[in-house]
Design a protein around this motif. Structure first.
Motif, PDB file in Angstrom:
ATOM      1  N   GLU A 114      50.103  10.598  33.401  1.00 52.91           N
ATOM      2  CA  GLU A 114      51.146  10.662  34.434  1.00 52.91           C
ATOM      3  C   GLU A 114      50.564  10.735  35.844  1.00 52.91           C
ATOM      4  OE1 GLU A 114      55.093  13.274  35.716  1.00 52.91           O
ATOM      5  OE2 GLU A 114      54.047  13.740  33.840  1.00 52.91           O
ATOM      6  N   LEU A 115      49.432  11.432  36.005  1.00 48.35           N
ATOM      7  CA  LEU A 115      48.900  11.647  37.355  1.00 48.35           C
ATOM      8  C   LEU A 115      48.563  10.339  38.077  1.00 48.35           C
ATOM      9  CD1 LEU A 115      48.046  13.505  39.619  1.00 48.35           C
ATOM     10  CD2 LEU A 115      45.847  13.865  38.462  1.00 48.35           C
ATOM     11  N   PRO A 116      47.866   9.387  37.458  1.00 54.25           N
ATOM     12  CA  PRO A 116      47.604   8.130  38.169  1.00 54.25           C
ATOM     13  C   PRO A 116      48.884   7.418  38.603  1.00 54.25           C
ATOM     14  CG  PRO A 116      46.210   8.296  36.223  1.00 54.25           C
ATOM     15  CD  PRO A 116      47.208   9.405  36.127  1.00 54.25           C
ATOM     16  N   LYS A 117      49.924   7.483  37.772  1.00 55.52           N
ATOM     17  CA  LYS A 117      51.200   6.856  38.132  1.00 55.52           C
ATOM     18  C   LYS A 117      51.848   7.586  39.305  1.00 55.52           C
ATOM     19  CE  LYS A 117      52.020   5.437  33.332  1.00 55.52           C
ATOM     20  NZ  LYS A 117      52.837   5.664  32.110  1.00 55.52           N
ATOM     21  N   LEU A 118      51.742   8.902  39.298  1.00 57.82           N
ATOM     22  CA  LEU A 118      52.282   9.711  40.398  1.00 57.82           C
ATOM     23  C   LEU A 118      51.583   9.366  41.709  1.00 57.82           C
ATOM     24  CD1 LEU A 118      54.282  12.237  40.752  1.00 57.82           C
ATOM     25  CD2 LEU A 118      52.184  13.595  40.811  1.00 57.82           C
ATOM     26  N   MET A 119      50.258   9.223  41.650  1.00 50.71           N
ATOM     27  CA  MET A 119      49.481   8.875  42.846  1.00 50.71           C
ATOM     28  C   MET A 119      49.825   7.478  43.335  1.00 50.71           C
ATOM     29  SD  MET A 119      45.859  10.528  41.581  1.00 50.71           S
ATOM     30  CE  MET A 119      44.862   9.685  42.806  1.00 50.71           C
ATOM     31  N   ALA A 120      50.050   6.556  42.400  1.00 54.03           N
ATOM     32  CA  ALA A 120      50.405   5.187  42.790  1.00 54.03           C
ATOM     33  C   ALA A 120      51.774   5.143  43.461  1.00 54.03           C
ATOM     34  CB  ALA A 120      50.393   4.280  41.559  1.00 54.03           C
ATOM     35  N   GLN A 121      52.666   6.018  43.019  1.00 51.03           N
ATOM     36  CA  GLN A 121      54.022   6.029  43.573  1.00 51.03           C
ATOM     37  C   GLN A 121      54.092   6.710  44.931  1.00 51.03           C
ATOM     38  OE1 GLN A 121      56.924   7.797  40.954  1.00 51.03           O
ATOM     39  NE2 GLN A 121      58.649   7.382  42.336  1.00 51.03           N
ATOM     40  N   TYR A 122      53.440   7.864  45.063  1.00 54.00           N
ATOM     41  CA  TYR A 122      53.592   8.668  46.277  1.00 54.00           C
ATOM     42  C   TYR A 122      52.319   8.777  47.131  1.00 54.00           C
ATOM     43  CZ  TYR A 122      57.815  10.346  43.897  1.00 54.00           C
ATOM     44  OH  TYR A 122      59.023  10.442  43.251  1.00 54.00           O
ATOM     45  N   GLY A 123      51.195   8.407  46.568  1.00 53.55           N
ATOM     46  CA  GLY A 123      49.913   8.638  47.232  1.00 53.55           C
ATOM     47  C   GLY A 123      49.306   9.941  46.729  1.00 53.55           C
ATOM     48  N   PRO A 124      47.971  10.080  46.836  1.00 55.90           N
ATOM     49  CA  PRO A 124      47.316  11.307  46.369  1.00 55.90           C
ATOM     50  C   PRO A 124      47.689  12.511  47.238  1.00 55.90           C
ATOM     51  CG  PRO A 124      45.737   9.504  46.579  1.00 55.90           C
ATOM     52  CD  PRO A 124      46.985   9.064  47.259  1.00 55.90           C
ATOM     53  N   LEU A 125      47.809  13.656  46.611  1.00 57.70           N
ATOM     54  CA  LEU A 125      48.098  14.899  47.330  1.00 57.70           C
ATOM     55  C   LEU A 125      47.024  15.191  48.366  1.00 57.70           C
ATOM     56  CD1 LEU A 125      49.768  17.493  47.655  1.00 57.70           C
ATOM     57  CD2 LEU A 125      48.520  18.457  45.705  1.00 57.70           C
ATOM     58  N   VAL A 126      45.759  15.001  47.984  1.00 56.87           N
ATOM     59  CA  VAL A 126      44.651  15.298  48.898  1.00 56.87           C
ATOM     60  C   VAL A 126      44.725  14.421  50.143  1.00 56.87           C
ATOM     61  CG1 VAL A 126      43.065  13.705  47.719  1.00 56.87           C
ATOM     62  CG2 VAL A 126      42.145  15.556  49.102  1.00 56.87           C
ATOM     63  N   THR A 127      45.118  13.169  49.984  1.00 55.61           N
ATOM     64  CA  THR A 127      45.167  12.249  51.123  1.00 55.61           C
ATOM     65  C   THR A 127      46.280  12.642  52.086  1.00 55.61           C
ATOM     66  OG1 THR A 127      44.375  10.496  49.665  1.00 55.61           O
ATOM     67  CG2 THR A 127      45.280   9.817  51.766  1.00 55.61           C
ATOM     68  N   ALA A 128      47.422  13.052  51.549  1.00 49.95           N
ATOM     69  CA  ALA A 128      48.533  13.482  52.400  1.00 49.95           C
ATOM     70  C   ALA A 128      48.137  14.694  53.235  1.00 49.95           C
ATOM     71  CB  ALA A 128      49.754  13.800  51.544  1.00 49.95           C
TER      72      ALA A 128
ATOM     73  N   ILE B  99      55.677  15.317  44.877  1.00 48.12           N
ATOM     74  CA  ILE B  99      54.352  15.537  44.275  1.00 48.12           C
ATOM     75  C   ILE B  99      54.210  16.999  43.853  1.00 48.12           C
ATOM     76  CG2 ILE B  99      51.860  15.546  44.673  1.00 48.12           C
ATOM     77  CD1 ILE B  99      52.309  13.283  46.723  1.00 48.12           C
ATOM     78  N   LEU B 100      54.590  17.916  44.735  1.00 52.32           N
ATOM     79  CA  LEU B 100      54.454  19.343  44.429  1.00 52.32           C
ATOM     80  C   LEU B 100      55.330  19.750  43.244  1.00 52.32           C
ATOM     81  CD1 LEU B 100      54.306  21.002  47.968  1.00 52.32           C
ATOM     82  CD2 LEU B 100      52.420  20.289  46.489  1.00 52.32           C
ATOM     83  N   GLU B 101      56.533  19.204  43.182  1.00 51.16           N
ATOM     84  CA  GLU B 101      57.430  19.512  42.064  1.00 51.16           C
ATOM     85  C   GLU B 101      56.854  18.979  40.751  1.00 51.16           C
ATOM     86  OE1 GLU B 101      61.093  17.788  43.374  1.00 51.16           O
ATOM     87  OE2 GLU B 101      61.738  19.611  44.438  1.00 51.16           O
ATOM     88  N   ALA B 102      56.328  17.762  40.800  1.00 46.47           N
ATOM     89  CA  ALA B 102      55.721  17.183  39.597  1.00 46.47           C
ATOM     90  C   ALA B 102      54.478  17.972  39.194  1.00 46.47           C
ATOM     91  CB  ALA B 102      55.365  15.718  39.844  1.00 46.47           C
TER      92      ALA B 102
ATOM     93  N   MET C 184      53.862  19.561  35.566  1.00 47.40           N
ATOM     94  CA  MET C 184      52.728  19.077  34.772  1.00 47.40           C
ATOM     95  C   MET C 184      51.744  20.203  34.454  1.00 47.40           C
ATOM     96  SD  MET C 184      52.297  15.540  36.916  1.00 47.40           S
ATOM     97  CE  MET C 184      50.700  15.055  36.295  1.00 47.40           C
ATOM     98  N   THR C 185      51.568  21.107  35.407  1.00 46.53           N
ATOM     99  CA  THR C 185      50.662  22.240  35.179  1.00 46.53           C
ATOM    100  C   THR C 185      51.199  23.138  34.075  1.00 46.53           C
ATOM    101  OG1 THR C 185      49.903  22.190  37.477  1.00 46.53           O
ATOM    102  CG2 THR C 185      49.563  24.236  36.257  1.00 46.53           C
ATOM    103  N   ALA C 186      52.492  23.439  34.128  1.00 39.75           N
ATOM    104  CA  ALA C 186      53.110  24.285  33.102  1.00 39.75           C
ATOM    105  C   ALA C 186      53.039  23.628  31.730  1.00 39.75           C
ATOM    106  CB  ALA C 186      54.555  24.590  33.481  1.00 39.75           C
ATOM    107  N   GLU C 187      53.325  22.336  31.686  1.00 41.50           N
ATOM    108  CA  GLU C 187      53.286  21.605  30.404  1.00 41.50           C
ATOM    109  C   GLU C 187      51.876  21.579  29.830  1.00 41.50           C
ATOM    110  OE1 GLU C 187      56.990  18.531  31.432  1.00 41.50           O
ATOM    111  OE2 GLU C 187      54.909  17.816  31.468  1.00 41.50           O
ATOM    112  N   THR C 188      50.891  21.392  30.699  1.00 42.37           N
ATOM    113  CA  THR C 188      49.508  21.316  30.225  1.00 42.37           C
ATOM    114  C   THR C 188      49.012  22.683  29.782  1.00 42.37           C
ATOM    115  OG1 THR C 188      49.118  19.491  31.772  1.00 42.37           O
ATOM    116  CG2 THR C 188      47.183  20.526  30.808  1.00 42.37           C
ATOM    117  N   GLU C 189      49.402  23.729  30.485  1.00 42.92           N
ATOM    118  CA  GLU C 189      49.019  25.082  30.059  1.00 42.92           C
ATOM    119  C   GLU C 189      49.598  25.409  28.685  1.00 42.92           C
ATOM    120  OE1 GLU C 189      49.951  27.955  33.062  1.00 42.92           O
ATOM    121  OE2 GLU C 189      48.282  27.349  34.355  1.00 42.92           O
ATOM    122  N   ALA C 190      50.825  24.962  28.429  1.00 41.94           N
ATOM    123  CA  ALA C 190      51.435  25.179  27.120  1.00 41.94           C
ATOM    124  C   ALA C 190      50.671  24.414  26.039  1.00 41.94           C
ATOM    125  CB  ALA C 190      52.897  24.752  27.143  1.00 41.94           C
TER     126      ALA C 190
END
Length: 453
Positions: free
Chosen positions: A295-309, A349-352, A356-362
């Motif tokens: 999901e993360l690469p798709k998120l970055m393609a849609q909105y741009g990377p968090l670090v870049t923003a 991005i922050l909401e996603a 994603m963090t909660a889902e991955t921790e589970a």
């Protein structure tokens, strides 16, 4: 003495200092002399010689009077050029900050390690504004990977000089920062230990940022034990809260998606050999797909990377003015991409990220995650300098594995696990979810020798 002081681990050097076998001033003078004599002049941006000698003299006096501050008293440390040192401008690997006001005081973690008796040797080189996993710097030069025997190879970034200063045997420990892999990448590529703490574990006052929702800190050193001692001191403790325990079998999950895409066969072989060694010692290894890694690469393609923003928000005034001409064009190009991320995109991005963090921790539960620190060994410098497309493609691949951990707020330790192409080091990245630093360091310390093979 069989080897230079800078080539020793913290534990090894501390034993000599605490028993009076060597004097802290002798250690500091030896380290400074070796740095000055070293042929690679791109490792350090500046030496803090006067300060180092004064701190070493104070350490020597304490020890002679029986007032040791602990195991770190008299140990030299190098600081990445992002940490404020009193009386000096913090230049972040950039020419445009040379005229910045000198820091009024040390960064909070610099002060804490000074209180533990450590000696600040100097500032290490880095990717400009910490915005690259490669480590090339057109202003101050590019430190060469000391493990290379054929041609100059990248150090990894952005904590390039920090990693090389340790790997070259010049200092026992150097401090780095990690926003997308900037500790674990150069540690992996140079064959040393690099620990990235959970974001927020340490005070960030006086540390020049890149992306505050991703930035974290940690040491580059020779062993996990060294990292444990530094971690304790950076949290204001005189005794390491992480203790050795009877070794219990680890539960480790290896992602089956994302992290092995395009990985060099030598890297995969070294990593899998380490996994096999752990299995033979009773560790339970499972393999599964991580949905967030797709999901993360798709998120970055849609909105741009968090670090870049966040990097664009930090540097937008520089990019709009004449200073832009004095910044690495590749840093400018990558930072300007952040302008495309709207406020609505940033919130999305922050909401996603939270989901994603909660889902991955589970998914992980109480297990640790293992993967190669970098999917390739350190490549040659020259082709990356010459070709922008090659540089950006390599940079993205270099940051990929570690970047998952930053986005999901993990802590992680890179431990050498063997070699790949051209005999270059391969890193084994063991990660834990947010705030699992204690259990992670304990596990990494217990299993380090098995991972190393």
């Amino acid at each position: 003495m069989t080897k230079p002081y800078g080539a020793m681990s913290i534990a090894e050097l501390a034993a000599l200092i605490q028993t009076g076998a060597v004097d802290p001033l002798e250690v500091t003078q030896g380290v400074l002399a070796d740095i000055k004599a070293h042929p690679d002049k791109a490792i350090f941006v500046t030496l803090t010689e006067e300060r180092a000698v004064a701190e070493a003299e104070a350490s020597s006096k304490r020890l002679k009077e029986g007032r040791s501050l602990g195991l770190l008293d008299g140990i030299p440390i190098a600081w990445k050029d992002l940490f404020d040192l009193e009386g000096m401008p913090t230049t972040a690997g950039s020419k445009v900050l040379k005229a910045a006001h000198p820091a009024a005081k040390d960064a909070a973690v610099v002060d804490l390690l000074k209180q533990a008796g450590m000696v600040a040797i100097g500032r290490t080189n880095m990717s400009e504004f910490a915005f690259s996993g490669i480590g090339i710097n057109p202003h101050y030069g590019t430190p060469h990977n000391p493990r290379s025997t054929d041609e100059p190879r990248i150090p990894g970034g952005s904590s390039s000089g920090a990693a090389v200063s340790v790997a070259a045997g010049l200092v026992p420990v150097a401090m780095g920062t990690d926003t997308g892999g900037s500790i674990r990448i150069p540690a992996g590529l140079n064959g040393i230990v690099g620990y990235k703490a959970t974001r927020g574990r340490y005070l960030m006052d006086g540390v020049y940022p890149l992306a505050t929702s991703l930035d974290s800190l940690g040491p580059l050193c020779r062993s996990v034990l060294d990292a444990v001692w530094i971690d304790a001191a950076m949290r204001g403790s005189s005794v390491a809260p992480v203790t050795r325990q009877p070794r219990e079998a680890l539960e480790v999950v290896v992602p089956t998606n994302g992290v092995f895409d395009g990985a060099e066969p030598g890297v995969v072989a070294a990593f899998e050999a380490a996994i096999e060694r752990l299995q033979k010692q009773g560790c339970r290894i499972s393999r599964t797909a991580f949905p967030a890694f797709d999901e993360l690469p798709k998120l970055m393609a849609q909105y741009g990377p968090l670090v870049t923003a966040e990097a664009f928000a930090l540097h937008r005034q520089k990019l709009a003015g004449p200073e832009a001409a004095d910044i690495d064009p590749r840093v400018v190009a990558r930072t300007r991409l952040g302008e495309k991320t709207s406020l609505a995109d940033y919130i999305a991005i922050l909401e996603a990220r939270a989901r994603m963090t909660a889902e991955t921790e589970a998914l992980i539960g109480d297990r640790f995650v293992a993967m190669p620190s970098v999917a390739h060994v350190a490549p040659p410098i020259a082709p990356l300098k010459a070709d922008d497309d090659r540089f950006f493609a390599t940079n993205g691949k270099t940051l990929r594995n570690t970047g998952f951990g930053n986005f999901l707020d993990w802590c992680g330790v890179s431990i050498p696990c063997g070699t790949g192409d051209a005999g270059m080091p391969v890193g084994f990245l063991l990660s834990g979810k947010a705030n699992a630093d204690g259990p992670l360091l304990q596990a990494a310390m217990a299993w380090e020798e098995v991972i190393r093979g």
